[in-house]
Design a protein around this motif. Structure first.
Motif, PDB file in Angstrom:
ATOM      1  N   LEU A 153       0.833  -1.206   0.000  1.00  0.00           N
ATOM      2  CA  LEU A 153       0.000   0.000   0.000  1.00  0.00           C
ATOM      3  C   LEU A 153       0.874   1.266   0.000  1.00  0.00           C
ATOM      4  CD1 LEU A 153      -3.138   0.369   2.094  1.00  0.00           C
ATOM      5  CD2 LEU A 153      -1.292   1.818   2.782  1.00  0.00           C
ATOM      6  N   PHE A 188       0.265  -2.530  13.962  1.00  0.00           N
ATOM      7  CA  PHE A 188      -0.272  -1.372  13.240  1.00  0.00           C
ATOM      8  C   PHE A 188      -1.455  -1.786  12.353  1.00  0.00           C
ATOM      9  CE2 PHE A 188       0.362   1.735   9.604  1.00  0.00           C
ATOM     10  CZ  PHE A 188      -0.135   2.827  10.286  1.00  0.00           C
ATOM     11  N   ILE A 192      -4.695   0.259  13.370  1.00  0.00           N
ATOM     12  CA  ILE A 192      -4.862   1.540  12.659  1.00  0.00           C
ATOM     13  C   ILE A 192      -5.053   1.339  11.151  1.00  0.00           C
ATOM     14  CG2 ILE A 192      -3.810   3.781  12.128  1.00  0.00           C
ATOM     15  CD1 ILE A 192      -4.356   3.652  15.034  1.00  0.00           C
ATOM     16  N   CYS A 193      -4.057   0.771  10.526  1.00  0.00           N
ATOM     17  CA  CYS A 193      -4.132   0.600   9.069  1.00  0.00           C
ATOM     18  C   CYS A 193      -4.766  -0.766   8.798  1.00  0.00           C
ATOM     19  CB  CYS A 193      -2.737   0.711   8.449  1.00  0.00           C
ATOM     20  SG  CYS A 193      -2.781   1.019   6.679  1.00  0.00           S
ATOM     21  N   GLN A 198      -9.024   1.930   6.806  1.00  0.00           N
ATOM     22  CA  GLN A 198      -7.884   2.490   7.537  1.00  0.00           C
ATOM     23  C   GLN A 198      -8.333   3.685   8.378  1.00  0.00           C
ATOM     24  OE1 GLN A 198      -7.657   2.355   3.994  1.00  0.00           O
ATOM     25  NE2 GLN A 198      -6.523   0.460   3.836  1.00  0.00           N
ATOM     26  N   LYS A 199      -7.766   3.784   9.603  1.00  0.00           N
ATOM     27  CA  LYS A 199      -8.134   4.902  10.480  1.00  0.00           C
ATOM     28  C   LYS A 199      -7.137   6.050  10.294  1.00  0.00           C
ATOM     29  CE  LYS A 199     -10.046   1.616  13.725  1.00  0.00           C
ATOM     30  NZ  LYS A 199      -9.721   0.718  14.814  1.00  0.00           N
ATOM     31  N   CYS A 200      -7.169   6.615   9.093  1.00  0.00           N
ATOM     32  CA  CYS A 200      -6.174   7.638   8.730  1.00  0.00           C
ATOM     33  C   CYS A 200      -6.240   8.850   9.671  1.00  0.00           C
ATOM     34  CB  CYS A 200      -6.375   8.082   7.287  1.00  0.00           C
ATOM     35  SG  CYS A 200      -6.287   6.728   6.095  1.00  0.00           S
ATOM     36  N   CYS A 203      -3.960   8.202  12.531  1.00  0.00           N
ATOM     37  CA  CYS A 203      -2.735   7.467  12.184  1.00  0.00           C
ATOM     38  C   CYS A 203      -1.478   8.240  12.597  1.00  0.00           C
ATOM     39  CB  CYS A 203      -2.704   7.218  10.682  1.00  0.00           C
ATOM     40  SG  CYS A 203      -1.206   6.386  10.154  1.00  0.00           S
ATOM     41  N   VAL A 205       1.441   7.994  11.476  1.00  0.00           N
ATOM     42  CA  VAL A 205       2.384   8.263  10.373  1.00  0.00           C
ATOM     43  C   VAL A 205       1.655   8.875   9.170  1.00  0.00           C
ATOM     44  CG1 VAL A 205       4.041   6.507  11.106  1.00  0.00           C
ATOM     45  CG2 VAL A 205       2.224   5.845   9.533  1.00  0.00           C
ATOM     46  N   TYR A 206       0.540   9.511   9.462  1.00  0.00           N
ATOM     47  CA  TYR A 206      -0.306  10.096   8.420  1.00  0.00           C
ATOM     48  C   TYR A 206       0.495  10.976   7.460  1.00  0.00           C
ATOM     49  CZ  TYR A 206      -4.206  12.746   6.453  1.00  0.00           C
ATOM     50  OH  TYR A 206      -5.094  13.340   5.606  1.00  0.00           O
ATOM     51  N   CYS A 209       2.663   9.026   4.971  1.00  0.00           N
ATOM     52  CA  CYS A 209       2.024   7.991   4.150  1.00  0.00           C
ATOM     53  C   CYS A 209       1.621   8.530   2.789  1.00  0.00           C
ATOM     54  CB  CYS A 209       0.803   7.435   4.870  1.00  0.00           C
ATOM     55  SG  CYS A 209      -0.156   6.299   3.838  1.00  0.00           S
ATOM     56  N   TYR A 211      -0.178   6.780   0.638  1.00  0.00           N
ATOM     57  CA  TYR A 211      -1.453   6.182   0.236  1.00  0.00           C
ATOM     58  C   TYR A 211      -2.636   7.124   0.466  1.00  0.00           C
ATOM     59  CZ  TYR A 211      -5.312   2.906  -0.220  1.00  0.00           C
ATOM     60  OH  TYR A 211      -6.463   2.290  -0.615  1.00  0.00           O
ATOM     61  N   LYS A 212      -2.552   7.918   1.517  1.00  0.00           N
ATOM     62  CA  LYS A 212      -3.688   8.792   1.816  1.00  0.00           C
ATOM     63  C   LYS A 212      -3.959   9.749   0.651  1.00  0.00           C
ATOM     64  CE  LYS A 212      -1.263  12.491   4.223  1.00  0.00           C
ATOM     65  NZ  LYS A 212       0.123  12.045   3.995  1.00  0.00           N
TER      66      LYS A 212
HETATM   67  S1  SF4 Z   1      -2.515   7.317   6.695  1.00  0.00           S
HETATM   68 FE1  SF4 Z   1      -1.681   5.640   5.452  1.00  0.00          FE
HETATM   69  S2  SF4 Z   1      -0.639   4.282   6.900  1.00  0.00           S
HETATM   70 FE2  SF4 Z   1      -2.003   5.603   8.073  1.00  0.00          FE
HETATM   71  S3  SF4 Z   1      -3.908   4.439   8.262  1.00  0.00           S
HETATM   72 FE3  SF4 Z   1      -4.123   5.761   6.478  1.00  0.00          FE
HETATM   73  S4  SF4 Z   1      -3.457   4.495   4.737  1.00  0.00           S
HETATM   74 FE4  SF4 Z   1      -2.709   3.477   6.616  1.00  0.00          FE
END
Ligand code: SF4
Length: 219
Positions: A153, A188, A192-193, A198-200, A203, A205-206, A209, A211-212
């Motif tokens: 991801l 993790f 969270i992920c 996903q609980k962005c 998170c 490490v938002y 990341c 992917y967001k």
């Molecule tokens: S911000 Fe990225 S790593 Fe964090 S929960 Fe969302 S998709 Fe996963």
């Protein structure tokens, strides 16, 4: 994602993980420091939620504490004890095979190398790597489904199967993370992920990341 960014993420998540429950196999390691019980817990945990695995492990541990117990117990009794874990019928066969092979080929001990572990029917790369890491403190890269999913991801690797992810990580992941990455990303991935949503918004490490952005969220 570059290695530099991944290392920043793993550093943050390693600190974050201290406040969360450890995966079941890590708990078994901390409690017993016994490669045999670590191997058994790993087999039970495959495709099964930790909360279920933990209960089943306790039930099994009441009757099976070592390879002699596992050799002696009947398949019928094993089925009764572990029937809440996923694929329990296959796991009964694997557990009995483990007892047989350990007694016949390895003096009743769990081998401490990948080749011998993989020679036991039912023991795959994920299990073998985890036993090496948690049971013997040796280098390996365990790729649980959460590791495979999250690392793809983030775009650090682009692979279809977990075994391919392990091979790619062996090429590019700095060795200091080899033993740690599984426990970090399993915790993790469970909290969270998560696979479904996903609980962005919470998170840790938002900001790192990538992917967001693909999901159109604001960073
Ligand atoms: S911000 Fe990225 S790593 Fe964090 S929960 Fe969302 S998709 Fe996963």
């Amino acid at each position: 994602m570059e290695t530099r960014t991944l290392e920043r993420i793993l550093t943050l998540l390693e600190k974050w993980k201290k406040e969360h429950k450890s995966p079941i196999v890590e708990k078994v390691k901390e409690r017993f420091k016994d490669p045999f019980l670590i191997l058994i817990a790993t087999i039970l945990s495959l495709r099964t939620r930790d909360i279920v695995t933990e209960k089943v492990f306790e039930k099994l541990y009441n009757e099976v504490k070592n390879v002699d117990d596992l050799e002696a117990i009947s398949e019928e009794r094993l089925e009764k004890l572990i029937n809440s874990v996923g694929f329990y019928k296959n796991k009964v066969k694997t557990l009995k095979e483990i007892a047989k092979r350990l007694k016949e080929n390895f003096n009743g001990k769990v081998p401490d190398n990948l080749k011998d572990l993989l020679s036991i029917k039912g023991v795959g790369r994920k299990t073998a790597n985890l036993v090496l890491i948690e049971g013997f403190d040796k280098y390996g890269i365990c790729v649980d489904t959460h590791v495979h999913r999250i690392i793809n991801l983030w775009g650090y690797v682009s692979t279809r199967a977990a075994d391919d992810t392990e091979m790619e990580l062996r090429k590019k992941l700095p060795r200091k993370w080899w033993k740690k990455i599984n426990n970090i990303l399993v915790t993790f991935g469970q909290n969270i992920c998560t696979p479904v949503s996903q609980k962005c918004h919470i998170c840790p490490v938002y900001r790192l990341c990538s992917y967001k952005n693909k999901k159109g969220l604001n960073g």
